[in-house]
Motif scaffolding. Structure first.
Motif, PDB file in Angstrom:
ATOM      1  N   GLY A 179      36.910  16.849  55.213  1.00 54.03           N
ATOM      2  CA  GLY A 179      38.133  17.506  54.781  1.00 54.03           C
ATOM      3  C   GLY A 179      39.344  16.859  55.426  1.00 54.03           C
ATOM      4  N   ALA A 180      40.485  16.963  54.755  1.00 48.53           N
ATOM      5  CA  ALA A 180      41.704  16.326  55.262  1.00 48.53           C
ATOM      6  C   ALA A 180      42.093  16.875  56.628  1.00 48.53           C
ATOM      7  CB  ALA A 180      42.845  16.524  54.267  1.00 48.53           C
ATOM      8  N   THR A 181      41.747  18.135  56.886  1.00 43.23           N
ATOM      9  CA  THR A 181      42.053  18.772  58.167  1.00 43.23           C
ATOM     10  C   THR A 181      40.768  19.323  58.760  1.00 43.23           C
ATOM     11  OG1 THR A 181      44.246  19.386  57.353  1.00 43.23           O
ATOM     12  CG2 THR A 181      43.452  20.537  59.313  1.00 43.23           C
ATOM     13  N   GLU A 182      40.610  19.220  60.055  1.00 46.16           N
ATOM     14  CA  GLU A 182      39.414  19.709  60.731  1.00 46.16           C
ATOM     15  C   GLU A 182      39.183  21.182  60.404  1.00 46.16           C
ATOM     16  OE1 GLU A 182      36.022  19.235  62.902  1.00 46.16           O
ATOM     17  OE2 GLU A 182      37.518  17.690  62.427  1.00 46.16           O
ATOM     18  N   GLY A 183      37.958  21.502  60.021  1.00 44.18           N
ATOM     19  CA  GLY A 183      37.620  22.883  59.709  1.00 44.18           C
ATOM     20  C   GLY A 183      37.656  23.199  58.230  1.00 44.18           C
ATOM     21  N   LEU A 184      38.295  22.339  57.414  1.00 44.18           N
ATOM     22  CA  LEU A 184      38.332  22.576  55.979  1.00 44.18           C
ATOM     23  C   LEU A 184      37.027  22.123  55.338  1.00 44.18           C
ATOM     24  CD1 LEU A 184      41.943  21.523  54.897  1.00 44.18           C
ATOM     25  CD2 LEU A 184      41.053  23.816  55.329  1.00 44.18           C
ATOM     26  N   ARG A 185      36.771  22.634  54.125  1.00 41.60           N
ATOM     27  CA  ARG A 185      35.583  22.226  53.390  1.00 41.60           C
ATOM     28  C   ARG A 185      35.583  20.721  53.164  1.00 41.60           C
ATOM     29  NH1 ARG A 185      32.994  25.929  49.589  1.00 41.60           N
ATOM     30  NH2 ARG A 185      32.882  24.157  48.183  1.00 41.60           N
ATOM     31  N   SER A 186      34.382  20.169  53.050  1.00 41.44           N
ATOM     32  CA  SER A 186      34.264  18.749  52.738  1.00 41.44           C
ATOM     33  C   SER A 186      34.835  18.482  51.350  1.00 41.44           C
ATOM     34  CB  SER A 186      32.798  18.325  52.789  1.00 41.44           C
ATOM     35  OG  SER A 186      32.240  18.584  54.060  1.00 41.44           O
ATOM     36  N   GLU A 187      35.221  17.240  51.110  1.00 45.70           N
ATOM     37  CA  GLU A 187      35.791  16.862  49.826  1.00 45.70           C
ATOM     38  C   GLU A 187      34.871  15.867  49.128  1.00 45.70           C
ATOM     39  OE1 GLU A 187      39.646  15.351  50.684  1.00 45.70           O
ATOM     40  OE2 GLU A 187      40.465  17.304  51.260  1.00 45.70           O
ATOM     41  N   LEU A 188      34.946  15.847  47.794  1.00 41.84           N
ATOM     42  CA  LEU A 188      34.130  14.940  46.995  1.00 41.84           C
ATOM     43  C   LEU A 188      35.000  13.888  46.333  1.00 41.84           C
ATOM     44  CD1 LEU A 188      31.645  17.243  45.032  1.00 41.84           C
ATOM     45  CD2 LEU A 188      31.290  16.060  47.191  1.00 41.84           C
ATOM     46  N   SER A 189      34.451  12.705  46.187  1.00 43.03           N
ATOM     47  CA  SER A 189      35.070  11.681  45.350  1.00 43.03           C
ATOM     48  C   SER A 189      33.977  11.093  44.471  1.00 43.03           C
ATOM     49  CB  SER A 189      35.727  10.588  46.204  1.00 43.03           C
ATOM     50  OG  SER A 189      34.782   9.976  47.066  1.00 43.03           O
ATOM     51  N   THR A 190      34.330  10.733  43.250  1.00 44.33           N
ATOM     52  CA  THR A 190      33.330  10.187  42.335  1.00 44.33           C
ATOM     53  C   THR A 190      33.112   8.703  42.624  1.00 44.33           C
ATOM     54  OG1 THR A 190      35.040   9.733  40.685  1.00 44.33           O
ATOM     55  CG2 THR A 190      33.884  11.838  40.527  1.00 44.33           C
ATOM     56  N   VAL A 191      31.893   8.269  42.416  1.00 45.84           N
ATOM     57  CA  VAL A 191      31.527   6.862  42.563  1.00 45.84           C
ATOM     58  C   VAL A 191      31.124   6.369  41.172  1.00 45.84           C
ATOM     59  CG1 VAL A 191      29.982   5.206  43.659  1.00 45.84           C
ATOM     60  CG2 VAL A 191      30.733   7.242  44.919  1.00 45.84           C
ATOM     61  N   GLY A 192      31.923   5.491  40.598  1.00 43.77           N
ATOM     62  CA  GLY A 192      31.643   5.059  39.237  1.00 43.77           C
ATOM     63  C   GLY A 192      32.054   6.112  38.228  1.00 43.77           C
ATOM     64  N   GLN A 193      31.448   6.082  37.064  1.00 44.85           N
ATOM     65  CA  GLN A 193      31.821   6.959  35.960  1.00 44.85           C
ATOM     66  C   GLN A 193      30.824   8.101  35.809  1.00 44.85           C
ATOM     67  OE1 GLN A 193      32.275   4.922  32.248  1.00 44.85           O
ATOM     68  NE2 GLN A 193      32.445   6.793  31.022  1.00 44.85           N
ATOM     69  N   VAL A 194      31.346   9.305  35.613  1.00 41.00           N
ATOM     70  CA  VAL A 194      30.494  10.450  35.288  1.00 41.00           C
ATOM     71  C   VAL A 194      30.095  10.319  33.825  1.00 41.00           C
ATOM     72  CG1 VAL A 194      30.345  12.955  35.173  1.00 41.00           C
ATOM     73  CG2 VAL A 194      31.708  11.864  36.971  1.00 41.00           C
ATOM     74  N   ASP A 195      28.807  10.473  33.528  1.00 48.63           N
ATOM     75  CA  ASP A 195      28.350  10.239  32.163  1.00 48.63           C
ATOM     76  C   ASP A 195      27.322  11.278  31.762  1.00 48.63           C
ATOM     77  OD1 ASP A 195      28.457   8.863  29.771  1.00 48.63           O
ATOM     78  OD2 ASP A 195      28.219   6.909  30.731  1.00 48.63           O
TER      79      ASP A 195
END
Length: 205
Positions: A179-195
């Motif tokens: 997460g951008a700040t300590e204690g916040l939920r983790s964040e997701l980023s896509t790798v390649g294309q969602v299909d």
């Protein structure tokens, strides 16, 4: 159902989450008070029929062949105003006037035209503030945080998720970030294309 992060609200809101693409209709909701983030609010599954948390997809068309979602919003408001403990603290007119946010999850192979139909249907049902999300990414967001808490996954891992519905098959490779700040939920980023594709079809690159 995943509740992806939204900005903190200036006013109370009822957030409706509609999962429509798996062959079974599931609806959940969050009652967000002013100043709250949905990350800190429980997701309540709405019973659309007595004793059932999911039903066969129910697509209602009106005379102009437009998708009709009014009955879903009515079911959510009815549940909060008559059954949910926090909802019973408010009068009926509170639920009629509350701001509505909505999120609809759709298969990865949904076309722009199909998403436009969903947006129009939500607007016609009194849900103008709508967010359309891809089902495999919502599934990944829900599962990855749980796996991280179980120490079965770490930040930086890049798993591939398969979301198999009643008539669709979706794939998404994602990366789990801090997460951008300590204690916040983790964040997701896509790798390649969602299909994705209809079951029985093949994805040809």
């Amino acid at each position: 159902m995943a509740a992806l992060s939204k900005p903190v609200r200036a006013a109370n809101a009822l957030r409706v989450i509609i999962e429509y693409g798996s062959g079974f209709l599931k609806v959940a909701a969050q009652h967000a008070l002013a100043g709250q983030s949905v990350d800190n609010i429980a997701i309540i599954v709405i019973p659309l029929e007595p004793g059932l948390k999911e039903i066969e997809q129910k697509i209602v068309l009106d005379g102009d062949r437009l998708l009709h979602l009014n009955w879903i919003l009515d079911a959510v408001k009815r549940y909060y105003s008559t059954s949910h403990p926090s909802g019973l603290r408010h009068q009926q007119d509170y639920w009629e006037a509350i701001d509505i946010e909505s999120m609809i999850t759709v298969p990865a192979n949904s076309r722009i035209e199909a998403c436009g139909i969903w947006r129009n249907a939500a607007h016609n049902a009194g849900m103008p503030n709508i967010d359309i999300r891809l089902e495999p990414l919502c599934a990944a967001a829900s599962e990855m945080e749980q796996l991280r808490q179980m120490r079965a996954m770490e930040h930086g891992d890049q798993p591939c998720f398969a979301d198999i519905g009643k008539g669709t098959f979706d794939l998404a490779t994602v990366k789990l970030n801090r997460g951008a700040t300590e204690g916040l939920r983790s964040e997701l980023s896509t790798v390649g294309q969602v299909d994705g594709a209809d079951i029985g079809a093949q994805i040809v690159k």
